[in-house]
Design a protein around this motif. Structure first.
Motif, mmCIF file in Angstrom:
data_model
loop_
_atom_site.group_PDB
_atom_site.id
_atom_site.type_symbol
_atom_site.label_atom_id
_atom_site.label_comp_id
_atom_site.label_asym_id
_atom_site.label_seq_id
_atom_site.Cartn_x
_atom_site.Cartn_y
_atom_site.Cartn_z
ATOM 1 N N ALA A 38 0.823 -1.210 0.000
ATOM 2 C CA ALA A 38 0.000 0.000 0.000
ATOM 3 C C ALA A 38 0.852 1.252 0.000
ATOM 4 C CB ALA A 38 -0.930 -0.006 1.205
ATOM 5 N N VAL A 43 -3.064 6.648 -3.289
ATOM 6 C CA VAL A 43 -4.454 6.252 -3.444
ATOM 7 C C VAL A 43 -5.193 7.277 -4.297
ATOM 8 C CG1 VAL A 43 -4.463 5.033 -1.252
ATOM 9 C CG2 VAL A 43 -5.210 7.415 -1.312
ATOM 10 N N SER A 44 -6.259 6.819 -4.937
ATOM 11 C CA SER A 44 -7.046 7.689 -5.798
ATOM 12 C C SER A 44 -7.877 8.658 -4.959
ATOM 13 C CB SER A 44 -7.974 6.840 -6.674
ATOM 14 O OG SER A 44 -9.051 6.329 -5.897
ATOM 15 N N SER A 47 -12.879 6.918 -2.379
ATOM 16 C CA SER A 47 -12.982 5.746 -1.521
ATOM 17 C C SER A 47 -14.019 4.809 -2.142
ATOM 18 C CB SER A 47 -13.417 6.144 -0.105
ATOM 19 O OG SER A 47 -14.665 6.798 -0.137
ATOM 20 N N ASP A 67 -2.698 6.961 4.529
ATOM 21 C CA ASP A 67 -2.682 6.755 3.083
ATOM 22 C C ASP A 67 -2.530 8.120 2.406
ATOM 23 O OD1 ASP A 67 -2.924 4.053 3.182
ATOM 24 O OD2 ASP A 67 -5.002 3.962 2.505
ATOM 25 N N GLY A 69 -2.435 10.381 -1.090
ATOM 26 C CA GLY A 69 -2.962 10.282 -2.441
ATOM 27 C C GLY A 69 -3.407 11.624 -2.968
ATOM 28 N N TRP A 194 -9.985 2.919 1.482
ATOM 29 C CA TRP A 194 -9.230 3.695 0.502
ATOM 30 C C TRP A 194 -8.312 2.837 -0.348
ATOM 31 C CZ3 TRP A 194 -10.231 8.479 -0.963
ATOM 32 C CH2 TRP A 194 -10.972 9.304 -0.119
ATOM 33 N N ALA A 195 -7.908 1.673 0.159
ATOM 34 C CA ALA A 195 -6.970 0.839 -0.603
ATOM 35 C C ALA A 195 -6.977 -0.579 -0.061
ATOM 36 C CB ALA A 195 -5.552 1.416 -0.526
#
Length: 219
Positions: A38, A43-44, A47, A67, A69, A194-195
């Motif tokens: 991760a 992350v994009s 969610s 996270d 992103g 989120w991931a």
């Protein structure tokens, strides 16, 4: 769903002082295998929701992390998460959905929905190895066997350890709060994440669909 961006220092404190909560230990996997850790990808800006009738996992661990992103407009963002991990897991009737805003007249949003493991036969259910889920919110009925609450994250021994990349990038504190268990039985699971990462993700009966609006979300 976008999280408010606050000072980076405040986000990092979360990994150190994550409030102990057994309820936050429930998790299920997104229906796409990610081969990397991760901490190795951003992350994009979206969610996603995941639901499941049940999850049975072996060798569980959980700790706080961050996270990093982006938002959908490209701005950098950071999200505090509870990383829930299983050495192995079996998931029954898994559903994942993510809504992408479009903002066009008559087309406000599109929902991507994935389903798998709808059989009552355990051999035809979703299975995963080395599963890490970065959870923001969840609800479930949970039973844990051999649980230890308050373990230092760097001393986890019953489940997957804190990912080394997260420690190196200061996204997880090895001396921060963690919990672990021999096994977990989760039912009626609903979560926002989120991931996810997994060494192996097997998805029998995978079905993907696209629809307009938000009515096709998993919950």
């Amino acid at each position: 769903m976008e999280s408010q961006v606050r000072g980076g220092t405040r986000w990092k404190r979360f990994a150190v002082v994550m409030v102990p909560s057994v309820a936050a230990t429930a998790c299920i996997g997104v229906a796409l295998a990610q081969g990397a850790l991760a901490a190795s990808f951003s992350v994009s800006g979206q969610s996603f929701k995941v639901s499941a009738e049940s999850l049975n996992g072996q060798h569980f661990s959980q700790y706080g992390a961050i996270d990093s992103g982006y938002s959908l407009t490209g701005d950098k963002q950071a999200h505090p998460v509870a990383v829930s991990a299983f050495e192995t897991a079996t998931i029954k009737k898994m559903c994942q959905s993510v809504v992408t805003p479009i903002g066009l007249p008559g087309l406000d949003a599109v929902t991507l929905r994935l389903e798998a493991g709808n059989s009552s036969d355990e051999k035809k259910q979703v299975s995963a190895e080395k599963l890490y889920i970065d959870v923001e919110d969840l609800g479930a009925d949970a039973v844990f066997h051999g649980i230890d609450i308050g373990v230092a994250a760097g001393s986890i021994s019953k489940g997957p350890a804190v990912k080394s990349g997260e420690i190196a990038q200061k996204q997880a504190n090895p001396y921060g709060f963690a919990q672990q268990a021999d096994s977990a039985e989760l039912t009626n699971v609903k979560q926002t994440a989120w991931a996810t990462t997994a060494g192996t993700f097997t998805l029998p009966g995978l079905h993907m669909s696209l629809s307009t609006g938000t009515k096709a979300e998993c919950y």
